[in-house]
Design a protein around this motif. Structure first.
Motif, PDB file in Angstrom:
ATOM      1  N   ALA A 252       3.898  13.837   3.442  1.00 16.58           N
ATOM      2  CA  ALA A 252       2.564  13.497   3.009  1.00 16.58           C
ATOM      3  C   ALA A 252       2.617  12.775   1.676  1.00 16.58           C
ATOM      4  N   VAL A 253       1.562  11.683   1.552  1.00 17.72           N
ATOM      5  CA  VAL A 253       1.440  11.031   0.306  1.00 17.72           C
ATOM      6  C   VAL A 253      -0.045  11.410  -0.052  1.00 17.72           C
ATOM      7  N   GLN A 254      -0.118  11.820  -1.390  1.00 16.81           N
ATOM      8  CA  GLN A 254      -1.419  11.965  -1.980  1.00 16.81           C
ATOM      9  C   GLN A 254      -1.748  11.023  -3.324  1.00 16.81           C
ATOM     10  N   GLY A 255      -2.705  10.271  -2.943  1.00 12.25           N
ATOM     11  CA  GLY A 255      -2.990   9.087  -4.020  1.00 12.25           C
ATOM     12  C   GLY A 255      -2.062   8.188  -4.259  1.00 12.25           C
ATOM     13  N   HIS A 256      -2.024   8.228  -5.646  1.00 17.38           N
ATOM     14  CA  HIS A 256      -0.891   7.046  -6.270  1.00 17.38           C
ATOM     15  C   HIS A 256       0.324   8.026  -6.546  1.00 17.38           C
ATOM     16  N   SER A 257       0.545   9.349  -6.228  1.00 20.00           N
ATOM     17  CA  SER A 257       1.723   9.958  -6.545  1.00 20.00           C
ATOM     18  C   SER A 257       2.676   9.664  -5.665  1.00 20.00           C
ATOM     19  N   GLY A 258       3.821  10.037  -6.381  1.00 23.89           N
ATOM     20  CA  GLY A 258       5.297   9.704  -5.501  1.00 23.89           C
ATOM     21  C   GLY A 258       5.438  10.589  -4.461  1.00 23.89           C
ATOM     22  N   ALA A 259       6.244  10.227  -3.578  1.00 22.63           N
ATOM     23  CA  ALA A 259       6.602  11.111  -2.434  1.00 22.63           C
ATOM     24  C   ALA A 259       8.134  11.069  -1.872  1.00 22.63           C
ATOM     25  N   THR A 260       8.863  11.850  -1.372  1.00 21.58           N
ATOM     26  CA  THR A 260       9.999  11.570  -0.835  1.00 21.58           C
ATOM     27  C   THR A 260       9.903  10.646   0.228  1.00 21.58           C
ATOM     28  N   VAL A 261      10.907   9.678   0.228  1.00 23.81           N
ATOM     29  CA  VAL A 261      10.961   8.497   1.083  1.00 23.81           C
ATOM     30  C   VAL A 261      12.144   8.553   1.792  1.00 23.81           C
ATOM     31  N   SER A 262      12.353   7.914   2.835  1.00 27.26           N
ATOM     32  CA  SER A 262      13.506   7.562   3.905  1.00 27.26           C
ATOM     33  C   SER A 262      13.930   6.428   3.551  1.00 27.26           C
ATOM     34  N   ASP A 263      15.026   5.805   4.318  1.00 23.35           N
ATOM     35  CA  ASP A 263      15.525   4.766   4.085  1.00 23.35           C
ATOM     36  C   ASP A 263      15.229   3.718   4.960  1.00 23.35           C
ATOM     37  N   GLN A 264      14.019   3.889   5.544  1.00 22.72           N
ATOM     38  CA  GLN A 264      13.292   2.636   6.358  1.00 22.72           C
ATOM     39  C   GLN A 264      12.356   2.120   5.516  1.00 22.72           C
ATOM     40  N   MET A 265      12.247   0.769   5.990  1.00 23.47           N
ATOM     41  CA  MET A 265      11.294   0.278   4.964  1.00 23.47           C
ATOM     42  C   MET A 265      10.010  -0.355   6.279  1.00 23.47           C
ATOM     43  N   ASP A 266       8.892  -0.580   5.568  1.00 19.18           N
ATOM     44  CA  ASP A 266       7.956  -1.073   6.200  1.00 19.18           C
ATOM     45  C   ASP A 266       7.225  -2.178   5.339  1.00 19.18           C
ATOM     46  N   THR A 267       6.361  -3.195   6.089  1.00 19.66           N
ATOM     47  CA  THR A 267       6.029  -4.366   5.387  1.00 19.66           C
ATOM     48  C   THR A 267       4.780  -4.162   4.571  1.00 19.66           C
ATOM     49  N   VAL A 268       4.566  -4.582   3.596  1.00 25.98           N
ATOM     50  CA  VAL A 268       3.420  -4.684   2.471  1.00 25.98           C
ATOM     51  C   VAL A 268       2.447  -5.794   3.191  1.00 25.98           C
ATOM     52  N   GLU A 269       0.952  -5.511   3.477  1.00 27.96           N
ATOM     53  CA  GLU A 269       0.443  -6.600   4.405  1.00 27.96           C
ATOM     54  C   GLU A 269      -0.487  -7.334   3.446  1.00 27.96           C
ATOM     55  N   ASN A 270      -0.743  -6.703   2.093  1.00 28.54           N
ATOM     56  CA  ASN A 270      -1.973  -7.272   1.414  1.00 28.54           C
ATOM     57  C   ASN A 270      -1.517  -7.347  -0.136  1.00 28.54           C
ATOM     58  N   ASP A 271      -2.507  -7.791  -1.069  1.00 28.73           N
ATOM     59  CA  ASP A 271      -2.174  -8.475  -2.228  1.00 28.73           C
ATOM     60  C   ASP A 271      -1.885  -7.311  -3.312  1.00 28.73           C
ATOM     61  N   ASP A 272      -0.854  -7.709  -4.137  1.00 31.61           N
ATOM     62  CA  ASP A 272      -0.365  -6.864  -5.068  1.00 31.61           C
ATOM     63  C   ASP A 272      -0.916  -7.564  -6.429  1.00 31.61           C
ATOM     64  N   TYR A 273      -1.593  -8.833  -6.404  1.00 29.97           N
ATOM     65  CA  TYR A 273      -2.386  -9.548  -7.393  1.00 29.97           C
ATOM     66  C   TYR A 273      -3.674 -10.596  -6.837  1.00 29.97           C
ATOM     67  N   ALA A 274      -4.763 -10.575  -7.575  1.00 30.14           N
ATOM     68  CA  ALA A 274      -5.756 -11.556  -6.909  1.00 30.14           C
ATOM     69  C   ALA A 274      -6.430 -11.982  -8.109  1.00 30.14           C
ATOM     70  N   GLY A 275      -6.831 -13.330  -8.166  1.00 28.50           N
ATOM     71  CA  GLY A 275      -7.493 -13.962  -9.404  1.00 28.50           C
ATOM     72  C   GLY A 275      -8.372 -14.913  -8.561  1.00 28.50           C
ATOM     73  N   PHE A 276      -9.646 -14.972  -9.486  1.00 24.95           N
ATOM     74  CA  PHE A 276     -10.671 -16.054  -8.955  1.00 24.95           C
ATOM     75  C   PHE A 276     -11.764 -16.329 -10.023  1.00 24.95           C
ATOM     76  N   MET A 277     -12.433 -17.400  -9.784  1.00 23.06           N
ATOM     77  CA  MET A 277     -13.447 -17.711 -10.792  1.00 23.06           C
ATOM     78  C   MET A 277     -14.736 -17.437  -9.856  1.00 23.06           C
ATOM     79  N   ALA A 278     -15.726 -17.227 -10.768  1.00 19.34           N
ATOM     80  CA  ALA A 278     -17.045 -16.650 -10.379  1.00 19.34           C
ATOM     81  C   ALA A 278     -18.211 -17.332 -10.944  1.00 19.34           C
ATOM     82  N   ASP A 279     -19.441 -17.302 -10.113  1.00 22.22           N
ATOM     83  CA  ASP A 279     -20.677 -17.930 -10.530  1.00 22.22           C
ATOM     84  C   ASP A 279     -21.702 -16.971 -10.397  1.00 22.22           C
ATOM     85  N   PHE A 280     -22.256 -16.276 -11.824  1.00 29.28           N
ATOM     86  CA  PHE A 280     -23.202 -15.402 -11.691  1.00 29.28           C
ATOM     87  C   PHE A 280     -24.606 -16.189 -11.954  1.00 29.28           C
TER      88      PHE A 280
END
Length: 401
Positions: free
Chosen positions: A225-253
């Motif tokens: 089980a994974v809790q929050g951002h804490s580490g966990a024991t992992v297997s040797d199988q990998m899975d795909t990350v589907e979303n963004d590690d970084y995002a940036g944009f301009m804004a109009d308020f």
């Protein structure tokens, strides 16, 4: 009269809510009724039992329905994966519970709109946790800007740097699933977005120039089980990350320009929300790494002496006086205290106590939907090569004075 409380979710933020309920009656005097710590809900019995014992709750429940069915529980924090929010929140409201839901409100706009409808039909309080509104330094800057001391706001720059995903061997979880915009943008970008509105005093009207990137495209599958951002024991199988590690944009308020960047792979920044606001008569800035202070610059200072000065947070600023056991200048605050102030305000409303300028009520579900509409507009901009995208008109409660 007493208020029985429960927390559904025993992860990092769930523990923040649990600790806040435990501390609630020690903040701002003795007007709050007795708060009874009844249950921590989590499907993982080990996590739930440990949190219940640590924070003094009577029991752990593996099924949230046990909490919904308990007449001795009146107020519940929902702090689980975004995709689970709708079912649990609607069930709790139908059972007559008061609900404080963590942001983002849900994982889809359709579900968020349904939750708003459920909240509007309920006879109980339904609120969302926009925790950084409770930061004393951020609230102090907001008051200075709103007072007109700095004159017209010219532009805003904000970042939220975090490094909880910097390790490529940290395990895959629900946080890494979903399309672009559901990663760093939804997780930490949602925070800096409402803070930007809070400081400028105006809601988003449009976004443009959105860009996303995924630096670590695969992560190992956990073997436990994974809790929050804490580490966990992992297997040797990998899975795909589907979303963004970084995002940036301009804004109009509504005529005020802004720029926002967020990352979950910013090495060296465990959690760093920071911003600068520039105005006609000066500027102010804040960084989470120095939570007990902010910086202020006034153009009226003499030439040669003009520059940012450091202001230490103390009783003259929001939330401190009467809100902490030691409410003295320089004693300092942290992100945990934000949960304390937030959940105390939620219980204040649940108890039917009046809202005060010193402790405003929490944001509502419409505010949570608006926050998700900002994120959706950024996603649309990114999918359209940075094209400008309008944000639906909104009047957030935290901009109503």
């Amino acid at each position: 009269m007493s208020i029985g409380v429960a927390v559904i979710g025993a992860g990092m933020a769930g523990r923040g809510h649990a600790a806040a309920y435990r501390a609630a009656t020690s903040l701002y005097g003795s007007d709050l009724p007795e708060v009874k710590l009844v249950s921590i809900g989590d499907v993982n019995a080990q996590f739930g039992e440990a949190a219940a014992k640590r924070f003094g709750f009577e029991r752990h429940d593996a099924d949230w329905r046990s909490i919904a069915d308990d007449p001795n529980i009146h107020a519940v924090s929902v702090v689980v994966a975004n995709s689970l929010h709708r079912e649990i929140v609607e069930g709790l409201l139908a059972a007559g519970k008061h609900v404080l839901c963590e942001k983002p409100l849900s994982d889809t706009l359709d579900d968020a709109r349904a939750m708003v409808a459920a909240a509007n039909s309920a006879s109980t309080v339904a609120r969302i946790g926009l925790t950084f509104l409770r930061n004393p330094a951020i609230a102090a800057i907001q008051q200075i800007v709103a007072s007109g001391q700095l004159g017209k706001v010219l532009h805003f720059s904000g970042n939220y740097w975090a490094d909880y995903s910097s390790d490529p061997m940290s395990p895959i979880s629900w946080r890494y699933k979903g399309g672009m915009g559901t990663g760093a943008l939804a997780d930490v970008g949602s925070h800096i977005s409402y803070v930007a509105e809070f400081i400028t005093g105006r809601p988003f009207t449009a976004v443009a120039g959105a860009r996303f990137s995924t630096s670590i495209t695969e992560r190992p599958i956990p073997s436990g089980a994974v809790q929050g951002h804490s580490g966990a024991t992992v297997s040797d199988q990998m899975d795909t990350v589907e979303n963004d590690d970084y995002a940036g944009f301009m804004a109009d308020f509504d005529g005020i320009a802004g720029a926002i960047q967020v990352s979950r792979v910013a090495a060296g920044h465990p959690t760093s929300l920071e911003f600068e606001v520039y105005c006609e008569k000066g500027a102010a800035r804040f960084t989470q790494s120095r939570n007990g202070e902010f910086e202020l610059m006034l153009n009226e200072d003499k030439h040669g002496q003009r520059g940012f000065r450091t202001i230490q947070i103390g009783p003259a600023h929001p939330y401190i006086a009467g809100g902490l056991p030691v409410d003295a200048p320089g004693v300092n605050v942290g992100q945990n205290d934000q949960f304390f102030f937030q959940n105390r305000a939620f219980l204040q409303e649940v108890a039917g106590l009046p809202e005060t300028s010193a402790l405003p009520y929490c944001a509502n579900f419409e505010d949570g939907l608006h926050n998700m509409e900002i994120i959706e507009a950024v996603i649309q901009s990114g999918n359209s090569n940075g094209a400008s995208v309008d944000v639906p008109t909104a009047n957030p409660t935290y901009l109503r004075g």
